[in-house]
Design an enzyme around this catalytic site. Structure first.
Site, mmCIF file in Angstrom:
data_model
loop_
_atom_site.group_PDB
_atom_site.id
_atom_site.type_symbol
_atom_site.label_atom_id
_atom_site.label_comp_id
_atom_site.label_asym_id
_atom_site.label_seq_id
_atom_site.Cartn_x
_atom_site.Cartn_y
_atom_site.Cartn_z
ATOM 1 N N LYS A 28 0.837 -1.217 0.000
ATOM 2 C CA LYS A 28 0.000 0.000 0.000
ATOM 3 C C LYS A 28 0.866 1.259 0.000
ATOM 4 O O LYS A 28 0.603 2.197 -0.750
ATOM 5 C CB LYS A 28 -0.933 -0.041 1.210
ATOM 6 C CG LYS A 28 -1.864 1.159 1.327
ATOM 7 C CD LYS A 28 -3.074 0.856 2.166
ATOM 8 C CE LYS A 28 -2.842 0.849 3.658
ATOM 9 N NZ LYS A 28 -2.586 2.169 4.263
ATOM 10 N N SER A 29 1.902 1.272 0.851
ATOM 11 C CA SER A 29 2.750 2.472 0.946
ATOM 12 C C SER A 29 3.420 2.769 -0.399
ATOM 13 O O SER A 29 3.483 3.923 -0.843
ATOM 14 C CB SER A 29 3.834 2.271 2.006
ATOM 15 O OG SER A 29 3.251 2.113 3.269
ATOM 16 N N GLY A 73 -4.981 7.908 5.555
ATOM 17 C CA GLY A 73 -4.085 8.882 6.175
ATOM 18 C C GLY A 73 -2.894 9.192 5.283
ATOM 19 O O GLY A 73 -2.455 10.342 5.196
ATOM 20 N N ARG A 102 -8.671 12.002 12.659
ATOM 21 C CA ARG A 102 -7.256 11.682 12.891
ATOM 22 C C ARG A 102 -6.412 12.960 12.893
ATOM 23 O O ARG A 102 -6.701 13.908 12.170
ATOM 24 C CB ARG A 102 -6.759 10.687 11.815
ATOM 25 C CG ARG A 102 -7.411 9.316 12.005
ATOM 26 C CD ARG A 102 -7.022 8.330 10.926
ATOM 27 N NE ARG A 102 -5.615 7.964 10.966
ATOM 28 C CZ ARG A 102 -5.032 7.198 10.051
ATOM 29 N NH1 ARG A 102 -5.728 6.734 9.008
ATOM 30 N NH2 ARG A 102 -3.772 6.891 10.146
ATOM 31 N N SER A 146 7.444 8.679 12.197
ATOM 32 C CA SER A 146 6.289 8.543 11.305
ATOM 33 C C SER A 146 6.715 8.763 9.866
ATOM 34 O O SER A 146 7.234 9.827 9.511
ATOM 35 C CB SER A 146 5.218 9.581 11.680
ATOM 36 O OG SER A 146 4.333 9.768 10.590
ATOM 37 N N GLN A 205 4.725 9.084 7.458
ATOM 38 C CA GLN A 205 3.824 10.062 6.825
ATOM 39 C C GLN A 205 4.309 11.482 7.091
ATOM 40 O O GLN A 205 4.286 12.326 6.192
ATOM 41 C CB GLN A 205 2.399 9.852 7.326
ATOM 42 C CG GLN A 205 1.823 8.525 6.838
ATOM 43 C CD GLN A 205 0.414 8.263 7.304
ATOM 44 O OE1 GLN A 205 -0.179 9.048 8.028
ATOM 45 N NE2 GLN A 205 -0.134 7.132 6.893
ATOM 46 N N ASP A 244 1.786 -1.435 11.912
ATOM 47 C CA ASP A 244 0.498 -1.896 11.371
ATOM 48 C C ASP A 244 0.242 -3.381 11.631
ATOM 49 O O ASP A 244 -0.874 -3.861 11.393
ATOM 50 C CB ASP A 244 0.443 -1.619 9.858
ATOM 51 C CG ASP A 244 0.522 -0.125 9.566
ATOM 52 O OD1 ASP A 244 0.176 0.666 10.470
ATOM 53 O OD2 ASP A 244 0.939 0.243 8.456
ATOM 54 N N ARG A 274 -6.642 1.361 17.868
ATOM 55 C CA ARG A 274 -6.355 -0.074 17.724
ATOM 56 C C ARG A 274 -5.999 -0.738 19.064
ATOM 57 O O ARG A 274 -6.060 -1.964 19.164
ATOM 58 C CB ARG A 274 -5.249 -0.296 16.679
ATOM 59 C CG ARG A 274 -5.739 0.003 15.270
ATOM 60 C CD ARG A 274 -4.679 -0.162 14.191
ATOM 61 N NE ARG A 274 -5.277 0.032 12.873
ATOM 62 C CZ ARG A 274 -4.600 0.205 11.744
ATOM 63 N NH1 ARG A 274 -3.284 0.226 11.763
ATOM 64 N NH2 ARG A 274 -5.247 0.360 10.600
HETATM 65 O O1 SPQ Z 1 -2.684 5.460 5.365
HETATM 66 P P1 SPQ Z 1 -3.175 5.102 6.731
HETATM 67 O O2 SPQ Z 1 -4.662 5.202 6.786
HETATM 68 O O3 SPQ Z 1 -2.524 5.905 7.829
HETATM 69 O O4 SPQ Z 1 -2.804 3.552 6.941
HETATM 70 C C1 SPQ Z 1 -2.034 2.811 7.909
HETATM 71 C C2 SPQ Z 1 -2.550 1.323 7.796
HETATM 72 O O5 SPQ Z 1 -2.759 0.636 8.796
HETATM 73 O O6 SPQ Z 1 -2.683 0.892 6.663
HETATM 74 C C3 SPQ Z 1 -2.151 3.335 9.340
HETATM 75 F F1 SPQ Z 1 -3.310 3.327 9.836
HETATM 76 O O7 SPQ Z 1 -0.657 2.713 7.537
HETATM 77 C C4 SPQ Z 1 0.318 3.772 7.632
HETATM 78 C C5 SPQ Z 1 1.367 3.407 8.675
HETATM 79 O O8 SPQ Z 1 0.798 3.176 9.943
HETATM 80 C C6 SPQ Z 1 0.955 3.914 6.280
HETATM 81 C C7 SPQ Z 1 2.248 4.670 6.313
HETATM 82 C C8 SPQ Z 1 2.839 5.130 5.034
HETATM 83 O O9 SPQ Z 1 2.522 4.590 3.953
HETATM 84 O O10 SPQ Z 1 3.664 6.062 5.095
HETATM 85 C C9 SPQ Z 1 2.942 4.884 7.487
HETATM 86 C C10 SPQ Z 1 2.440 4.482 8.809
HETATM 87 O O11 SPQ Z 1 1.877 5.601 9.451
HETATM 88 P P2 SPQ Z 1 2.766 6.650 10.294
HETATM 89 O O12 SPQ Z 1 1.745 7.535 10.957
HETATM 90 O O13 SPQ Z 1 3.519 5.826 11.279
HETATM 91 O O14 SPQ Z 1 3.607 7.375 9.397
#
Ligand code: SPQ
Length: 451
Positions: A39-40, A112, A141, A186, A188, A337, A368
């Protein structure tokens, strides 16, 4: 298993309910399967493809609802993206700095990653105005984690609770380079700031307390950006005023989706399952480290590198009962995750498993920590909520019950794996949430469960 209709989805009041009736004896998980694209990496390939000049071709894209949200947003911003499929998606990029001002609100749905990464891109596009929103979950969120550092760079962003919650309005403008010390690990946050830095003169750096997934850094480099990483200090920098050029991207299978089968194969006696073509980027393999600590028999076969990401086939065989362990510290961002499904593994392990330093779980698609504790306890597990994690006393027998995904894809699928080792029948309400990251989950579940 499918022939006897022990596992089936049905529509109930506009929602989908998944029923899993485990046979009393003689069933296990067998075979060779593939999981959908990461997904990422799928999100990032669509976004960078849209920002690059020329054509990007993507093989193995995840067809889940989250990447569909990203594709819809970037189409509205002017990129030409062909119909989504796993074979070959073509993205005709519009070029860095050239995104159009959309006539309507950009909707990131449940994702997110879409909203937070896109914010960095939009905030650094001068002279355009954008509005962004998401579904009920996403609108609750926290967005300050990206809005605040962007505002430090000079971004103009408004939203509910002083920009903490979507919907958000963004007046794009030229930003100032920064060195941002993020209080949380993070990907993201890191990716949002680096993407904002792409169009910003000078060097933009993000330092985080522990290393989060590095797909953005890898892919930005592949598209031609000058990206520098220092794993020692958990820092990543991008040199501004970059030019991105379209690339061929091959998306590996998602280790976060493979984790469901790794746990299922480890806890259901007699199982022997191989998951082919899984991404094993070291910033994502915490789940493999924890399963090894718990004594699971997981081996990596056919290890190779595909388009800049390490990939392997993962074979899991059920063996001796798993052992409880501690999951904390720098390991957390490498498996954030996968904690819901590792909690399921822990309920079937001997001894106690403790998860700490994982308060981030409270601000995912659901809380969660609370949801996994309440739903597993409903099935007879002994799970105690901690402010930043869970304490799970293993070795309790689970019984099938009515449980709920709380519209969170990873919760719904984790509860389905728990149901495979629970006596009787489990029904999972709002199981359609799996389509966010794993639309074929139930089909694969029916296929691998053999009597
Ligand atoms: O995209 P989203 O909704 O935040 O999805 C999640 C998941 O479980 O699929 C988190 F709820 O994954 C994030 C992950 O937790 C995807 C991600 C990325 O692609 O950069 C990074 C992680 O989040 P974070 O907040 O730790 O950066």
């Amino acid at each position: 298993m499918s022939e006897t209709n022990r596992i089936f989805m049905e529509a109930v009041d506009c929602q989908q309910r998944l029923t899993i009736a485990r046979p009393a004896t003689g069933f296990s998980l067998q075979g060779r399967i593939r999981v959908p694209g990461d997904k990422s990496i799928s999100h990032r390939s669509l976004m960078l493809g849209a920002l690059a000049s020329g054509e990007t071709v993507i093989q193995g894209l995840l067809l889940g609802e989250d990447p569909r949200s990203t594709a819809a947003c970037f189409r509205a911003l002017g990129a030409e993206i062909s119909e989504l499929n796993t074979e070959l998606v073509r993205v005709r990029g519009i070029g860095l700095g050239q995104l159009l001002e959309p006539a309507d609100v950009l909707n990131a749905g449940n994702s997110g990653t879409t909203l937070r990464l896109m914010l960095g891109i939009l905030a650094s596009h001068p002279d355009r105005f954008f509005t962004v929103t998401g579904d009920d979950s996403l609108r609750s969120r926290p967005m300050s984690r990206v809005v605040k550092p962007l505002q430090q760079m000079g971004a103009e962003i408004w939203g509910r609770q002083h920009g903490a919650l979507a919907p958000l309005a963004i007046q794009g403008r030229s930003l100032k380079a920064t060195h941002y010390h993020s209080p949380i690990a993070s990907a993201q946050v890191k990716s949002c700031i680096l993407l904002a830095g792409l169009m910003t003169e000078g060097i933009t750096t993000v330092t985080e307390p522990a290393l989060s997934r590095d797909h953005s850094e890898r892919m930005l480099k592949a598209f031609g950006a000058d990206v520098r990483v220092d794993p020692e200090t958990c820092s990543a920098s991008v040199v501004g005023s970059a030019q991105l050029v379209g690339q061929a991207v091959v998306v590996p299978g998602d280790i976060s989706s493979a984790a469901f089968w790794l746990v299922a194969g480890a806890i259901v006696p007699g199982s022997d399952l191989t998951i082919e073509n899984v991404g094993i980027n070291p910033t994502r393999t915490g789940v493999l480290d924890v399963l090894a600590m718990m004594g699971a028999d997981v081996t990596q076969e056919n290890v190779r590198e595909v388009a800049g990401e390490p990939v392997a086939d993962l074979r899991v065989r059920a063996g001796a009962p798993l052992r409880g362990c501690t999951i904390a510290g720098d390991l957390i961002p490498r498996l954030i995750d996968e904690i819901p499904v590792l909690a399921v593994a822990a309920t079937f392990a001997t001894g106690t498993t403790t998860v700490r330093d994982a308060e981030e779980l409270r601000v995912k698609e659901s809380d969660r920590i609370t949801v996994m504790a309440t739903q597993l306890n409903q099935m007879g597990a002994k799970v105690t909520e901690l402010p930043d994690g869970l304490e799970i006393t293993g070795g309790t027998a689970l019984t099938g019950q009515a449980v709920d995904s709380f519209t969170d894809h990873r919760i719904g699928m984790s509860l389905a794996i728990a149901a495979l080792n629970a006596t009787g029948t489990t029904t999972i309400h709002r199981a359609e949430a799996a389509a966010i990251s794993y639309p074929e989950f139930v089909d694969t579940l029916q296929r691998v469960c053999q009597e």
